[in-house]
Design a protein around this motif. Structure first.
Motif, PDB file in Angstrom:
ATOM      1  N   ILE A 117      40.272  34.414  31.793  1.00 39.35           N
ATOM      2  CA  ILE A 117      39.775  34.539  33.171  1.00 39.35           C
ATOM      3  C   ILE A 117      40.336  33.368  33.965  1.00 39.35           C
ATOM      4  O   ILE A 117      39.833  32.258  33.897  1.00 39.35           O
ATOM      5  N   ASN A 118      41.398  33.606  34.713  1.00 42.09           N
ATOM      6  CA  ASN A 118      41.962  32.586  35.598  1.00 42.09           C
ATOM      7  C   ASN A 118      41.441  32.878  36.996  1.00 42.09           C
ATOM      8  O   ASN A 118      42.071  33.599  37.772  1.00 42.09           O
ATOM      9  N   GLY A 119      40.279  32.363  37.332  1.00 41.79           N
ATOM     10  CA  GLY A 119      39.711  32.725  38.619  1.00 41.79           C
ATOM     11  C   GLY A 119      38.627  31.784  39.079  1.00 41.79           C
ATOM     12  O   GLY A 119      38.052  31.031  38.297  1.00 41.79           O
ATOM     13  N   LEU A 120      38.331  31.868  40.384  1.00 37.71           N
ATOM     14  CA  LEU A 120      37.308  31.029  40.985  1.00 37.71           C
ATOM     15  C   LEU A 120      36.247  31.838  41.731  1.00 37.71           C
ATOM     16  O   LEU A 120      35.341  31.264  42.320  1.00 37.71           O
ATOM     17  N   GLY A 121      36.345  33.171  41.721  1.00 35.37           N
ATOM     18  CA  GLY A 121      35.412  33.984  42.482  1.00 35.37           C
ATOM     19  C   GLY A 121      34.803  35.109  41.682  1.00 35.37           C
ATOM     20  O   GLY A 121      35.283  35.471  40.601  1.00 35.37           O
ATOM     21  N   ALA A 122      33.744  35.692  42.219  1.00 33.37           N
ATOM     22  CA  ALA A 122      32.976  36.727  41.518  1.00 33.37           C
ATOM     23  C   ALA A 122      33.830  37.934  41.137  1.00 33.37           C
ATOM     24  O   ALA A 122      33.595  38.567  40.105  1.00 33.37           O
ATOM     25  N   GLU A 123      34.813  38.262  41.965  1.00 32.84           N
ATOM     26  CA  GLU A 123      35.633  39.428  41.672  1.00 32.84           C
ATOM     27  C   GLU A 123      36.540  39.222  40.459  1.00 32.84           C
ATOM     28  O   GLU A 123      37.162  40.163  39.978  1.00 32.84           O
ATOM     29  N   CYS A 124      36.630  37.977  39.959  1.00 28.84           N
ATOM     30  CA  CYS A 124      37.461  37.678  38.792  1.00 28.84           C
ATOM     31  C   CYS A 124      36.713  37.895  37.482  1.00 28.84           C
ATOM     32  O   CYS A 124      37.318  37.851  36.406  1.00 28.84           O
ATOM     33  N   ALA A 125      35.401  38.083  37.539  1.00 29.63           N
ATOM     34  CA  ALA A 125      34.604  38.272  36.329  1.00 29.63           C
ATOM     35  C   ALA A 125      35.031  39.538  35.606  1.00 29.63           C
ATOM     36  O   ALA A 125      35.358  40.546  36.236  1.00 29.63           O
ATOM     37  N   VAL A 126      35.025  39.491  34.291  1.00 31.70           N
ATOM     38  CA  VAL A 126      35.407  40.670  33.513  1.00 31.70           C
ATOM     39  C   VAL A 126      34.537  41.864  33.888  1.00 31.70           C
ATOM     40  O   VAL A 126      35.021  42.992  34.039  1.00 31.70           O
ATOM     41  N   SER A 127      33.246  41.646  34.053  1.00 30.53           N
ATOM     42  CA  SER A 127      32.338  42.738  34.380  1.00 30.53           C
ATOM     43  C   SER A 127      32.677  43.388  35.713  1.00 30.53           C
ATOM     44  O   SER A 127      32.321  44.542  35.958  1.00 30.53           O
ATOM     45  N   ARG A 128      33.373  42.646  36.580  1.00 29.51           N
ATOM     46  CA  ARG A 128      33.828  43.187  37.864  1.00 29.51           C
ATOM     47  C   ARG A 128      35.227  43.781  37.748  1.00 29.51           C
ATOM     48  O   ARG A 128      35.501  44.865  38.278  1.00 29.51           O
ATOM     49  N   VAL A 129      36.132  43.055  37.090  1.00 30.65           N
ATOM     50  CA  VAL A 129      37.523  43.494  37.012  1.00 30.65           C
ATOM     51  C   VAL A 129      37.639  44.863  36.358  1.00 30.65           C
ATOM     52  O   VAL A 129      38.488  45.682  36.728  1.00 30.65           O
ATOM     53  N   LEU A 130      36.780  45.131  35.396  1.00 32.29           N
ATOM     54  CA  LEU A 130      36.801  46.429  34.729  1.00 32.29           C
ATOM     55  C   LEU A 130      36.683  47.593  35.705  1.00 32.29           C
ATOM     56  O   LEU A 130      37.188  48.687  35.463  1.00 32.29           O
ATOM     57  N   TYR A 131      36.000  47.353  36.829  1.00 29.39           N
ATOM     58  CA  TYR A 131      35.726  48.425  37.787  1.00 29.39           C
ATOM     59  C   TYR A 131      36.476  48.248  39.102  1.00 29.39           C
ATOM     60  O   TYR A 131      36.063  48.745  40.137  1.00 29.39           O
ATOM     61  N   THR A 132      37.589  47.522  39.063  1.00 32.96           N
ATOM     62  CA  THR A 132      38.448  47.396  40.232  1.00 32.96           C
ATOM     63  C   THR A 132      39.837  47.908  39.872  1.00 32.96           C
ATOM     64  O   THR A 132      40.117  48.252  38.725  1.00 32.96           O
ATOM     65  N   ALA A 133      40.700  47.916  40.874  1.00 35.26           N
ATOM     66  CA  ALA A 133      42.081  48.339  40.630  1.00 35.26           C
ATOM     67  C   ALA A 133      42.926  47.212  40.070  1.00 35.26           C
ATOM     68  O   ALA A 133      44.100  47.409  39.757  1.00 35.26           O
ATOM     69  N   ASP A 134      42.338  46.036  39.930  1.00 34.25           N
ATOM     70  CA  ASP A 134      43.076  44.883  39.405  1.00 34.25           C
ATOM     71  C   ASP A 134      43.438  45.139  37.946  1.00 34.25           C
ATOM     72  O   ASP A 134      42.558  45.404  37.117  1.00 34.25           O
ATOM     73  N   PRO A 135      44.717  45.062  37.593  1.00 31.81           N
ATOM     74  CA  PRO A 135      45.131  45.379  36.227  1.00 31.81           C
ATOM     75  C   PRO A 135      44.964  44.238  35.235  1.00 31.81           C
ATOM     76  O   PRO A 135      45.355  44.364  34.085  1.00 31.81           O
TER      77      PRO A 135
END
Length: 392
Positions: free
Chosen positions: A102-120
Motif C-alpha cells: 500500500i503506497n498511499g496517504l489517503g482512504a482511497e488507497c486502502a485495500v478494502s477500497r481499491v478492491l471496489y474501484t477501477a484502480d488496478p
C-alpha cells in the motif's frame, strides 16, 4: 519503498507554521472509531460487513471486518481487514494474512477500497497470486495495514494491525476461522508489515500460533535507506517524501517534517495528502530533498532519527518464533540488500528457522513476481505441518 529519506528534511531550525496534514476523513461511518474503543481489547471486533462479489476473485465471498488495534505510540485505533472466502473453504481451513503493498496517504488507497474501484493496483497486480491461494481453499485476509491516518512509512504499525486483524477474523463465526492454521505473506511494504508482525508476535500476540511467514524484498533498515538515497534526485522520491509525511502523522510531536518544508514542499504535500502510488510518484518524480527543504540535517534532530530507527526492523531486538521464508533480488535499487542479510543472520543466530532465497533478477519488482511460486509452495508446507526448512 524509500521510507525515511525525508529524515534529511528534519533539522533544529526554528519551527514553521505547518502542522501535520492528515487524510480526509472517510465519509462511510463504518470506518469511524467507536467512542468506547479504549475499552476494547486489541483484535476485538467492532463491526462486520458483507460485501458484493468481485469479478477478480470468482466464487469468493468478501467480508470486511473492523477491529481495535494499537497505534505506534500505544493509543487504541480502529483498523480494517478484508477477508476473501473461497467456496471450497472448509471450517477451520487455512488462513493466509496477505499484506498487500500500500503506497498511499489517503482512504482511497486502502485495500478494502481499491478492491471496489477501477484502480488496478490490487486487482491486476495481486489477483493472480491471491487466486492461487483461494484455489487451494485458503481464506485470505487483506489488512489495511497503514492504519486510520494512512501512516505510510510507519512500519511497526503494520505489524500490530496485521496481528490484530488475525485475532479479529478468528472471532467472526460466519468466516469459520476460529481454529484455522495461520500463515502470513507480503512483499516490499507488505513484506515489511509481515516481517514486523512475525517479529512482534512473541510479545504482542503470543497466543497466536502462526505457522510461518513468507517475506520478500523487505526494507529492513529505514535509516540505511535514507543514507543510500542521500540528497540525490530520484525517479520515485515521492515515495520517500510520502513516507516522511506518514511518519509525521503517526509521530506528530517527534517527527515534525512539515515544519521543515519550503513553499514548494508544502504545495507538493497538499497534492500528495490523499494520493495513492501513481499520484505520489508523479508529484515529486526526479526531485530530491533539496527541492523541498527549508533546511537540511541528517542528524540535527535525534528524536526524529529515533522514530526512523524504531521503525527499522534490523534494529529491533525481537526475533520471530515462527519459521521465515525470505526472498529478495541480489541487486535491488530501492532497498539496501545488506540490511536484509544482516537481519537474516541475526535471526538465525537467535535460533529462528530462516529459509533465505535469492531471486536472480536485478530489480525489485521482478523479484516480487518470480518469488511467489516458491513462497506459496513453502506456505503450503507450513499448512501441512511439514518441518520448516532452514539454510541458516
Amino acid at each position: 519503498m524509500l521510507a525515511a529519506a525525508a529524515l534529511g528534511l528534519i533539522s533544529t531550525a526554528a519551527p514553521g507554521a505547518a502542522a501535520p496534514l492528515y487524510p480526509e476523513p472517510d465519509p462511510d461511518p463504518f470506518y469511524s472509531a467507536p467512542a468506547d474503543i479504549a475499552e476494547l481489547a486489541p483484535g476485538e471486533v467492532i463491526a462486520v460487513r458483507a460485501m458484493p462479489p468481485l469479478p477478480a476473485f470468482p466464487e469468493t465471498a468478501v467480508t470486511v471486518v473492523r477491529f481495535r488495534s494499537t497505534g505506534s505510540e500505544g493509543a487504541p485505533i480502529a483498523a480494517t481487514t478484508t477477508v476473501l472466502t473461497p467456496r471450497g473453504h472448509r471450517p477451520d481451513g487455512p488462513l493466509l494474512s496477505y499484506q498487500h503493498i500500500i503506497n498511499g496517504l489517503g482512504a482511497e488507497c486502502a485495500v478494502s477500497r481499491v478492491l471496489y474501484t477501477a484502480d488496478p493496483e490490487l486487482t491486476v497486480r495481486e489477483a493472480p497470486a491471491l487466486n492461487i491461494a483461494l484455489a487451494r481453499g485458503w481464506s485470505v485476509a487483506l489488512p489495511d495495514h497503514l492504519g486510520p491516518n494512512f501512516a505510510y512509512g510507519a512500519a511497526r504499525l503494520g505489524g500490530t494491525i496485521t496481528l490484530d486483524g488475525i485475532r479479529a477474523v478468528r472471532q467472526v463465526g460466519e468466516l469459520g476461522l476460529a481454529g484455522a492454521p495461520v500463515t502470513m505473506a507480503g512483499y516490499s511494504g507488505g513484506g515489511m508489515a509481515t516481517a514486523w508482525a512475525a517479529a512482534l508476535a512473541p510479545r504482542y500476540a503470543p497466543e497466536l500460533a502462526i505457522a510461518g511467514a513468507a517475506i520478500g524484498g523487505v526494507p529492513m533498515n529505514l535509516v540505511a535507506m535514507m543514507e543510500q538515497l542521500g540528497f540525490a534526485a530520484h525517479p520515485v522520491f515521492g515515495l520517500a517524501l510520502a513516507a516522511g509525511l506518514g511518519l509525521e502523522r503517526e509521530y506528530p510531536e517527534r517527527f515534525p517534517l512539515s515544519e521543515q518544508l519550503n513553499e514548494r514542499g508544502l504545495a507538493v504535500r497538499a497534492v500528495m495528502a490523499n494520493s495513492c502510488t501513481n499520484g505520489i510518484i508523479a508529484a515529486a518524480a526526479g526531485r530530491g530533498v533539496m527541492d523541498f527543504a527549508r533546511t537540511t540535517s541528517m542528524i540535527g534532530n535525534p528524536e526524529a532519527r529515533a522514530v526512523v530507527e524504531e521503525n527499522s526492523l534490523e534494529l529491533y531486538d525481537g526475533v520471530p518464533s515462527t519459521p521465515i521464508y525470505e526472498w529478495h533480488s541480489p541487486i535491488d535499487g530501492l532497498i539496501p540488500v545488506d540490511a536484509i542479510v544482516r537481519t537474516n543472520q541475526r535471526w538465525c543466530a537467535a535460533g529462528a528457522a530462516v529459509q533465505a532465497e535469492l531471486t536472480p533478477v536485478p530489480d525489485h519488482l521482478t523479484a516480487a513476481v518470480l518469488g511467489v511460486p516458491g513462497a506459496f509452495a513453502w506456505l503450503e508446507g507450513r499448512f501441512r505441518g511439514d518441518p520448516a526448512p532452514s539454510n541458516c
